[in-house]
Design a protein around this motif. Structure first.
Motif, mmCIF file in Angstrom:
data_model
loop_
_atom_site.group_PDB
_atom_site.id
_atom_site.type_symbol
_atom_site.label_atom_id
_atom_site.label_comp_id
_atom_site.label_asym_id
_atom_site.label_seq_id
_atom_site.Cartn_x
_atom_site.Cartn_y
_atom_site.Cartn_z
ATOM 1 N N GLN A 21 0.806 -1.206 0.000
ATOM 2 C CA GLN A 21 0.000 0.000 0.000
ATOM 3 C C GLN A 21 0.846 1.265 0.000
ATOM 4 O OE1 GLN A 21 -2.567 -0.478 3.395
ATOM 5 N NE2 GLN A 21 -4.006 -1.764 2.288
ATOM 6 N N ARG A 509 -10.685 -5.100 -9.546
ATOM 7 C CA ARG A 509 -10.750 -5.291 -8.095
ATOM 8 C C ARG A 509 -10.744 -3.911 -7.451
ATOM 9 N NH1 ARG A 509 -6.592 -8.400 -7.444
ATOM 10 N NH2 ARG A 509 -5.078 -6.827 -6.803
ATOM 11 N N ASP A 511 -10.187 -0.940 -5.165
ATOM 12 C CA ASP A 511 -9.313 -0.428 -4.102
ATOM 13 C C ASP A 511 -9.194 1.070 -4.339
ATOM 14 O OD1 ASP A 511 -7.433 0.014 -2.114
ATOM 15 O OD2 ASP A 511 -5.744 -0.653 -3.337
ATOM 16 N N GLY A 514 -6.616 3.121 -2.308
ATOM 17 C CA GLY A 514 -5.279 2.772 -2.775
ATOM 18 C C GLY A 514 -4.999 3.347 -4.152
#
Length: 766
Positions: A21, A509, A511, A514
């Motif tokens: 991250q 996906r 995120d 992020g």
């Protein structure tokens, strides 16, 4: 001992999450699998590069990697045939499943790249590029002595095969150099399709050798009403100015336009292919063809051409000469473009001239066609047969469903107000490319929700089974250029929105937080690449602001190296304007204009902040209010929310400031008023953020708070009001022009973070 092993394992997992991250891996789109590891691989001019055992299929990609490393270090790396310690190794891996799959294994001892095919090596190189310092993009920067790549184990592949961008070069024209820059950005973020919209009513942009008038006449036009809008906006935004390099003076007229020769396009196709991007040409037929009809009038059904009830006059599908013309055009297109796809367009066809044509009546009778929609299908299917004879697959906008669709045609879905179109096509067995107007029409002016909306787009429509979903090839975003007259404006409209779509289509996906952190690491690279991207939004204010005594304007910079400048005399802030202090005290009514600047001088949005002084508005006594609000519906077309008619057609109760699904007959236009009261829990300065498509106005205490009126794509506007704790009259007027609608209301109090207004705050009379 077990306890120690558990602790050690947990520490390793925690290390991997922390590293993954962190800015050590600022990759967009994020890889499918990335196992973070401690350490790094250091590249110096002495580092060896080991080529694949059979290097010939990968010569282009090897050269690209060598160029990237030379760009960073100032000299090419020595190449060797066998692996040595401390080397960068390129190795073919036939066990990988897809052409674009690749892996990276990075330790302090080796950087190993494996791929099955050239495309996989190219995608791997783009990942390495993003892991290198942004300074490598600057040809004037000093050579680096070392480049450190963080250690990792990475396995990557795309979720979707179609990851595209569309660019309309017909409404406003763009140079070959800009198209190459555009391709470079697609490649950097692992996009693989460029859909070029080459013809439309406003201009024909591709040389056709058999019909030279298409470019000698059809590529040029006098300024139109869209240019006028751009010129008006250019007064306050230089990016909206018409690009003078595409203006000529001929026969006493000022003309705008341009076209690409076939030799220029061959060069562009080679350039894109080297970056593993497929260019798909679109020649839009049978509608949007006035640039051709003006040059070759025989293409129309009659001499009455121009603008019909809704769209421009189409070519006539009832003349064999029309098909001869179309086949001649597409023969040259098929020979020029190696793509397996040709886009026919076939959208927004004004069929009035067909309905009035005796010749079309004969063709329809001879072919047992009952409607003009079936006549369009007749045209599309005939063209598809011709495409097949050239080894090509037809793509059409989702209107090709009307009147019947061939099972081999590819449908490009854009009409968000026809949600069952991609479902019908997928169930029919057709391949589908998703490009719904909301959120994938990048010609819509971006606001602070634009990136969020793109990132949360779901390519597979609800209602499809897993098997049916396999017909969804992927998605693309479209840039229609009626109001995008310059290359800088085009950059602004698609960057950085495209990076969000790239991650959706590659990684699939979510995120988001992020992604935003990784995006912040991309801006410096974009600066050095000369991309005129849209800077991150500034927060801490609305367009219309209020204060009771005085207020401090404090803006937290979304990027640390950003500079915010302002003016108070109404002028546009430039790079010489005063820098906004950390706390700017406002105690008198005034107007402030401010803008953020990147280190390269790229200016962000220009914000105009109006401040007025007012007392807290007193609360109203409301007895026995029922939860929710009253929505009153008005059928019809209303250009502005302020002009909705007085006679209602129906009403219902809603829990919040929302428009329920299914409003509007068949996706048509309507107006609505949402009335009641809002119960604010504390006395304070309330900011309201109203996002609408098409138009809306928010009133509190019978006074306008946010005016977002007029027909437009989803866009947010904001305003403030000083409210005492308690009930206040509340109203939203809303209009929808047809084609899908948005209504979203958020609030913040005393400078807090915007959030949805709770249902519990609303009440209405019984």
């Amino acid at each position: 001992m077990k306890k120690f092993l558990w602790f050690a394992g947990a520490w390793c997992i925690g290390l991997q999450v922390t590293l993954a991250q962190s800015p050590r891996y600022p990759i967009i789109p994020y890889p499918q699998q990335l196992e973070a590891r401690a350490g790094e691989f250091v590249i110096t001019p002495a580092t060896s590069l080991v080529l694949p055992a059979n290097p010939s299929p990968y010569m282009i990609e090897t050269a690209q990697l060598e160029l990237l490393l030379t760009q960073a270090l100032g000299k090419p790396l020595p190449t060797v045939k066998k692996a040595v310690k401390g080397a960068i190794v390129m190795r073919q891996n036939p066990a990988l499943a897809g052409e674009e799959d690749y892996t990276l294994e990075v330790s302090s001892q080796e950087l190993l790249i494996t791929a099955k095919a050239p495309a996989g090596f190219f995608r791997a190189i783009q990942t390495l590029r993003q892991l290198m310092p942004a300074e490598i993009e600057d040809p004037k920067a000093p050579d680096l002595e070392r480049v450190a790549i963080p250690a990792m184990s990475l396995k990557d592949h795309p979720a979707y095969g179609w990851r595209g961008m569309h660019l309309d070069v017909a409404r406003h024209f763009f140079s070959i150099d800009y198209l190459k820059k555009f391709i470079d950005l697609l490649a950097l973020y692992k996009m693989n399709k460029l859909h070029l919209h080459l013809t439309d009513d406003q201009g024909w942009r591709i040389e056709i050798k058999k019909y030279p008038l298409l470019t000698s006449q059809g590529a040029w036009r006098e300024f139109n009403n869209q240019d006028s809008v751009c010129m008006e906006k250019a007064v306050n935004n230089p990016d909206m100015a018409i690009d003078t390099s595409h203006i000529i003076h001929q026969d006493g007229k000022t003309l705008y336009g341009g076209f690409y020769t076939q030799e220029q396009l061959k060069d562009l196709i080679r350039y894109a292919a080297a970056r593993h991007i497929e260019i798909i040409p679109e020649i839009d037929m049978p509608g949007h063809m006035m640039a051709a009809i003006r040059s070759y009038p025989f293409l129309a059904c009659s001499s009455e051409t121009g603008w019909g009830k809704t769209f421009s006059t189409p070519i006539c599908p009832c003349k064999e000469s029309t098909f001869g013309f179309a086949e001649d055009i597409f023969s040259e297109i098929a020979d020029l473009f190696p793509s397996k796809y040709i886009h026919l367009g076939a959208d927004e066809v004004e069929k009035t001239s067909w309905a009035n044509s005796p010749l079309c009546a004969e063709v329809m009778k001879a072919n047992n066609l009952k409607t003009v929609e079936e006549l369009q299908s007749y045209f599309v299917k005939r063209m598809e047969q011709f495409f097949h004879s050239k080894g090509k697959t037809l793509i059409g906008w989702d209107e090709i469903l009307e009147g019947g669709i061939s099972p081999t045609a590819v449908l490009m879905y854009w009409r968000a107000w026809v949600p069952d179109a991609p479902i019908k096509a997928a169930r029919h067995g057709n391949q589908v490319i998703m490009t719904p107007g909301n959120p994938l029409y990048f010609d819509g002016t971006p606001d602070r929700n634009a990136i969020y909306n793109v990132y949360h787009f779901q390519p597979v429509p609800k209602g499809l089974t897993a098997q049916e979903a396999t017909h969804i090839m992927g998605a693309q975003a479209n840039i229609w250029t009626e109001y995008i007259p310059s290359e800088k404006r085009a950059d602004y409209m698609f960057m950085p929105r495209m990076t969000a779509l790239a991650e959706v289509l590659w990684t699939q996906r979510a995120d988001y937080e992020g992604y935003l952190r990784r995006l912040n690491e991309q801006y410096k690279r974009l600066d050095l690449l000369g991309v005129h991207y849209r800077l991150p939004d500034l927060d801490g204010f609305t367009e219309d602001n209020v204060f009771v005594d005085k207020v401090n304007l404090h803006i937290k910079k979304p990027l640390t190296d950003m500079t915010i400048r302002y003016t108070t005399d109404g002028s546009i802030p430039d790079e010489h304007a005063t820098i906004l202090p950390d706390n700017y005290v406002i105690s008198e009514p005034q107007q402030i204009r401010l803008a953020a600047f990147s280190p390269s001088g790229n200016r962000g949005d220009i914000y105009t902040l109006r401040y007025r002084k007012e007392a807290y508005r007193p609360a109203t006594v409301v007895k026995d209010a029922r939860p929710g609000l009253k929505l009153t519906y008005y059928n019809g077309t209303f250009k502005r929310a302020a002009k909705i008619k007085e006679t209602a057609d129906s009403s219902l109760r809603v829990a919040n400031a929302v428009i329920p699904e299914g409003m509007g007959k068949g996706g048509g236009p309507f107006g609505a008023r949402i009335n009641g009261y809002i119960n604010v829990p504390t006395t304070g300065i309330y900011s309201f953020y109203l996002t609408v498509d098409d138009g809306g106005i928010l009133y509190i205490d019978d006074q306008e708070v946010v005016n977002n009126d007029g027909w437009h794509a989803p866009f947010q506007k904001s305003g403030q009001v000083a409210l005492e704790k308690g009930w206040h009259p509340f109203k939203i007027a809303f209009v929808e022009g047809g084609g899908g609608y948005t209504l979203k209301l958020e609030y913040s109090v005393d400078g807090g973070k915007p959030q949805p207004v709770p249902d519990s705050w609303f009440g209405a009379g019984r």
